[in-house]
Enzyme design. Structure first.
Site, short mmCIF file in Angstrom:
data_model
loop_
_atom_site.label_atom_id
_atom_site.label_comp_id
_atom_site.label_asym_id
_atom_site.label_seq_id
_atom_site.Cartn_x
_atom_site.Cartn_y
_atom_site.Cartn_z
N LYS A 114 4.03 1.37 -58.51
CA LYS A 114 3.03 2.02 -58.68
C LYS A 114 1.83 1.49 -58.75
O LYS A 114 1.80 0.18 -58.62
CB LYS A 114 3.24 2.66 -60.37
CG LYS A 114 2.79 4.20 -60.55
CD LYS A 114 3.67 5.16 -60.09
CE LYS A 114 2.84 6.57 -60.41
NZ LYS A 114 3.83 8.06 -59.99
P1 NAD Z 1 -2.99 16.23 -60.13
O1 NAD Z 1 -4.14 15.46 -60.42
O2 NAD Z 1 -3.02 17.07 -58.67
O3 NAD Z 1 -3.09 17.45 -61.35
C1 NAD Z 1 -3.06 17.22 -62.69
C2 NAD Z 1 -3.48 18.21 -63.48
O4 NAD Z 1 -3.37 18.04 -64.85
C3 NAD Z 1 -4.82 18.79 -63.29
O5 NAD Z 1 -4.80 20.19 -62.98
C4 NAD Z 1 -5.71 18.35 -64.18
O6 NAD Z 1 -6.76 19.35 -64.48
C5 NAD Z 1 -4.74 18.45 -65.62
N1 NAD Z 1 -5.14 17.73 -66.59
C6 NAD Z 1 -5.53 16.39 -66.62
N2 NAD Z 1 -5.87 15.74 -67.92
C7 NAD Z 1 -5.35 16.71 -68.80
C8 NAD Z 1 -5.12 16.91 -70.04
N3 NAD Z 1 -5.79 15.97 -70.81
N4 NAD Z 1 -4.78 18.14 -70.32
C9 NAD Z 1 -4.22 19.15 -69.71
N5 NAD Z 1 -4.38 18.77 -68.22
C10 NAD Z 1 -4.74 17.95 -67.67
O7 NAD Z 1 -1.67 15.54 -60.34
P2 NAD Z 1 -0.20 16.02 -60.00
O8 NAD Z 1 0.07 15.21 -58.85
O9 NAD Z 1 0.08 17.19 -60.20
O10 NAD Z 1 0.62 14.96 -60.99
C11 NAD Z 1 1.00 15.54 -62.63
C12 NAD Z 1 1.95 14.76 -63.09
O11 NAD Z 1 2.98 14.60 -62.37
C13 NAD Z 1 1.74 13.14 -63.31
O12 NAD Z 1 2.30 12.84 -64.58
C14 NAD Z 1 2.13 12.68 -62.03
O13 NAD Z 1 2.66 11.18 -62.50
C15 NAD Z 1 3.56 13.49 -62.08
N6 NAD Z 1 4.19 13.51 -60.82
C16 NAD Z 1 3.45 13.99 -59.39
C17 NAD Z 1 4.17 13.89 -58.38
C18 NAD Z 1 3.31 14.28 -57.20
O14 NAD Z 1 4.29 14.30 -56.10
N7 NAD Z 1 2.30 14.62 -57.17
C19 NAD Z 1 5.48 13.56 -58.28
C20 NAD Z 1 5.97 12.96 -59.61
C21 NAD Z 1 5.41 12.87 -60.84
#
Ligand code: NAD
Length: 424
Positions: A114
């Protein structure tokens, strides 16, 4: 001199301690030796870098960044890069360990890694972000590569940042290296289906879990926290399958309609207004309220540690699907388990992203690209198989889905480590 107070972090517990204690609990359950536990509970490599970046006003700001490799027993390290103001080395280490288990559970030939930069990306101009990303890439350039460590998007990063990383790495090599990073835009070697992959994988897991209860996705009421890559796409996919999306939220708050939201309209509203403020046909709710709404499925798809010992007893959903990494704390996990709430753990529920990242890496190495239907069908095969394996372990051992997923994953990594032997 003025002192600027740091805003409170979303991390209530140390995620690295959380990740290690989860591992120790499983080691006791599946007969992992103390020596093996000593190996698995440490990261192979942790690198901390400073990233001097020229800002628009001519000043130079020095950002702090990390790249961590947890384990490479099963193959090159794989894991996303997070841009967020709360990033810490311990959070990055925890996320890298979870990647090791996730890749092993999915049967992918990868270890876990990571990366992260302590930055609030929304406060930077696009040029500042690009300069910062390229300098970060340069600082970790000897650590990454198609056979070594392959980054991908995470919170605060997406295809645009992956394109800059790909270009910086390729410029230094003198030729295009498609396999150095996944989650790239389609025009430069991305995979069809990668953007929606994490959400699609979560939707497959939710479908399988509902089937076990004799239900279909259609007609189920779902609340989703986070409206980024994972949350927004999950809302669209489940709505398309006939689910009623009763609530969604972003970092500033959420919207709720017990009869179901018009998800496409919410996407459009958020795109044009950058928030849900003023959205018609729904009432405003807080992120805390969203977590305890009356619904069938709760999908926390934002950040870690949102379901805790303080609110786990109020969660009304029968299924909690961890779209985010680490959204349910160990204390909350136990409370939910005792209450009979089925938690689909992150290493299973959000693994669709790394599965299609794997497909992108394979396609890049072969320079031969697949149809979207092929990508989605192969993703379905892998996630559905992992769900079935985890479910079997959950039933046979009478343990939670998280413990079952960890038992399989940790067992596979331990086996690979034993088979390879300790060098030298
Ligand atoms: P992103 O940046 O696209 O979106 C994050 C979202 O969370 C946004 O809508 C933001 O406004 C919201 N957010 C941020 N802080 C917040 C809070 N305190 N309360 C509520 N909402 C909040 O990120 P993403 O890629 O969608 O990732 C989200 C989660 O999924 C993370 O934990 C990430 O590690 C996990 N994840 C992502 C992927 C991927 O392919 N993008 C894969 C596996 C896991």
């Amino acid at each position: 001199m003025t002192t600027v107070e740091a805003p409170p972090s979303h991390l209530k517990e140390n995620p690295w301690e959380m990740a290690r204690s989860q591992l120790r609990r499983i080691a006791g359950l599946i007969d992992v030796s103390d020596s093996m536990l000593n190996v698995l509970q440490e990261c192979k490599k942790c690198v901390s870098v400073s990233i001097p970046t020229r800002m628009e006003d001519g000043s130079v700001h020095v950002f702090e960044g990390f790249r961590v490799t947890h384990n490479v027993a099963r193959g090159p390290a794989k894991g996303g890069i997070r841009y967020h103001q709360d990033v810490t080395l311990d959070e990055t280490k925890a996320l890298s360990m979870w990647m090791t288990w996730k890749c092993a559970l999915m049967g992918l030939p990868f270890g876990g890694a990571k990366g992260g930069v302590v930055v609030s990306p929304k406060e930077l101009s696009e040029d500042e972000l690009q300069r910062m990303t390229r300098r970060y890439t340069s600082e970790i350039i000897n650590l990454i590569g198609p056979e070594v460590d392959i980054p991908a998007p995470d919170v605060g990063t997406g295809p645009r940042e992956m394109a800059w990383i790909f270009d910086t790495y390729s410029m230094n090599k003198g030729y295009s290296v498609l396999g150095v990073v996944t989650g790239k835009p389609l025009e430069i070697g991305g995979s069809l289906g990668r953007v929606e992959a994490t959400a699609r994988g979560a939707a497959f897991c939710i479908r399988e879990a509902l089937r076990k209860e004799g239900h279909e996705v259609a007609g189920r009421r779902v609340a989703i926290q986070g409206f980024g890559n994972v949350g927004r796409n999950l809302a669209l996919i489940l709505a398309d399958q006939g689910a009623s999306i009763v609530a969604v939220s972003d970092s500033t708050g959420g919207i709720y309609n017990p009869d179901g939201l018009d998800v496409a309209a919410a996407v459009e509203h958020k795109r044009t207004h950058r928030s849900f403020d003023g959205f018609d046909g729904a009432e405003a709710i807080t992120n805390e309220e969203l977590l305890i709404l009356d619904c069938d499925v709760l999908a926390p798809c934002a950040l870690e540690q949102v379901v805790t010992g303080d609110n786990a007893d109020k969660v009304k959903a029968g299924i909690v699907a961890e779209g985010a990494n680490g959204p349910v704390t160990p204390e909350a996990d136990q409370i939910l388990d005792e209450r009979g709430v089925l938690v689909l753990p992150d290493v299973l529920a959000n693994a669709g992203g790394v599965v299609v990242s794997y497909f992108e890496w394979v396609q890049g190495l072969q320079e031969y690209f697949w149809k979207e239907s092929e990508v989605n069908a192969k993703l379905n095969d892998i996630v559905t198989r992992a769900f079935a394996e985890t479910w079997r372990e959950h039933e046979e051992r009478d343990i939670s889905m998280r413990q079952a997923a960890y038992a399989i994953a940790v067992g596979r990594v331990a086996e690979a480590t034993i088979t390879r032997g300790l060098y030298p």
